[in-house]
Design an enzyme around this catalytic site. Structure first.
Site, PDB file in Angstrom:
ATOM      1  N   CYS B 107       1.186  -0.908   0.160  1.00  0.00           N
ATOM      2  CA  CYS B 107      -0.600   0.097   0.175  1.00  0.00           C
ATOM      3  C   CYS B 107       0.407   1.275  -0.094  1.00  0.00           C
ATOM      4  O   CYS B 107       1.631   1.754  -1.406  1.00  0.00           O
ATOM      5  CB  CYS B 107      -0.712  -0.358   1.508  1.00  0.00           C
ATOM      6  SG  CYS B 107      -1.877   1.692   1.025  1.00  0.00           S
ATOM      7  N   SER B 108       0.783   1.949   1.244  1.00  0.00           N
ATOM      8  CA  SER B 108       1.438   3.500   1.111  1.00  0.00           C
ATOM      9  C   SER B 108       2.042   3.182   2.106  1.00  0.00           C
ATOM     10  O   SER B 108       2.160   4.953   3.113  1.00  0.00           O
ATOM     11  CB  SER B 108       0.500   4.578   0.756  1.00  0.00           C
ATOM     12  OG  SER B 108      -0.165   3.643   1.296  1.00  0.00           O
ATOM     13  N   CYS B 109       2.719   2.277   3.700  1.00  0.00           N
ATOM     14  CA  CYS B 109       2.613   2.661   4.744  1.00  0.00           C
ATOM     15  C   CYS B 109       4.004   3.440   4.810  1.00  0.00           C
ATOM     16  O   CYS B 109       5.172   3.053   3.897  1.00  0.00           O
ATOM     17  CB  CYS B 109       2.894   1.385   5.590  1.00  0.00           C
ATOM     18  SG  CYS B 109       1.512   0.392   5.634  1.00  0.00           S
TER      19      CYS B 109
END
Lengths: 107, 204
Positions: B107-109
């Site tokens: 995702c985009s952590c």
């Protein structure tokens, strides 16, 4: 869980497009989607893992064709619908109203 | 669930967000002032300048550096940076022999309190796919040409654990103040997607 979001190691997505002049948000709707997601998340009715899982359940073709904050929107709508907070039907009625606002007589 | 059907065009996000926001305000589920505050915080207040201050302090204060490498969350909180998406931090240090690169394949952590919100490329499919498969090639495209023998470690972030790279301090900066050093530190050097201009670990 495996799914379309699990992109590590996949081929075929093309070059990495880096824009050094990039703004934090690209468009106004992204600002609003971000803030709505955080504000609703802060209510504590779901946690971060549930938010991510809601985004990851987006149909794979939609996931790849849509942008990052569209994933967020999808997730938020899903979580709210599941809890009866806002339904898809309500959103679509409101969209129609915004598209053609009710006429008011000039006084 | 969305009423969107397969193969139908995706709904217009501009109108959808407007509809959603007006419904949520009407139902009293969100406070418009809170929305504006969230946007201002992450657009204007929190960003990579925070991380740069952490890095500069680690470069100039050996005991801070060791605290940072031992318990990053606590050491970063000492500087006043904490909160959302920085609850559990790990700092990985670049050395002569190791270059670290951070990605979130799922995702985009990203460590918001020290770097702000991630750039578009960090969240997009090409970087997420390639960073773990061909990191040296990706780094070369980013202008990081590693000398032979440098080990590349790629850290895949999760919702539970987020990474900050402690980049190498450039030579010839011994006389600079902590504040001047912080000004040298780039966002990308703290992701590992770049190096601090003038520092080694590249052969440029």
């Amino acid at each position: 869980m495996n799914g379309m979001h699990d992109l590590g190691g996949m081929d075929g997505f093309g070059p990495i497009d880096r824009n050094p002049e990039e703004a934090v948000f690209q468009q106004e709707w992204e600002r609003r989607a971000f803030a709505l997601t955080l504000a609703m998340g802060a209510r504590g009715e779901w946690n971060l893992d549930m938010s991510r899982y809601a985004r990851e359940r987006m149909p794979p073709s939609d996931y790849l064709l849509s942008s990052y904050y569209e994933h967020w929107l999808h997730g938020l709508e899903h979580l709210m619908a599941e809890r009866g907070l806002v339904s898809a039907a309500e959103i679509s009625v409101r969209e129609d109203e915004l598209r053609s606002p009710p006429h008011h007589e000039a006084s | 669930m969305s009423k969107h059907q397969h193969n139908a065009p995706l709904p217009d996000p501009v109108l959808r967000v407007k509809a959603l926001e007006s419904l949520l305000i009407e139902k009293g589920l969100v406070d418009p002032a809170a929305l504006d505050l969230l946007i201002d915080t992450y657009e204007n207040q929190v960003g990579p300048r925070n991380g740069a201050r952490v890095v500069a302090r680690a470069w100039t204060d050996p005991s801070y550096r060791s605290r940072l490498l031992r318990d990053a969350t606590a050491a970063i909180a000492e500087m006043g940076f904490e909160g959302r998406q920085g609850e559990d931090m790990v700092v990985v240090e670049n050395t002569e022999r190791v270059h670290n690169l951070v990605v979130c394949t799922l995702c985009s952590c990203y460590p918001w309190p020290v770097l702000g919100l991630p750039p578009v490329w960090y969240k997009a499919a090409p970087y997420r796919a390639r960073a773990v498969r061909e990191p040296r090639k990706v780094l070369a495209e980013f202008g990081v040409d590693l000398v032979d023998g440098v080990e590349v470690r790629v850290w895949d972030s999760t919702a539970e654990l987020r990474y900050l790279v402690l980049p190498r301090r450039p030579d010839g900066t011994e006389r600079l103040s902590e504040q001047e050093l912080a000004e040298l530190v780039t966002r990308d050097s703290m992701i590992g997607a770049g190096v601090v201009p003038g520092s080694k670990s590249t052969d440029t």
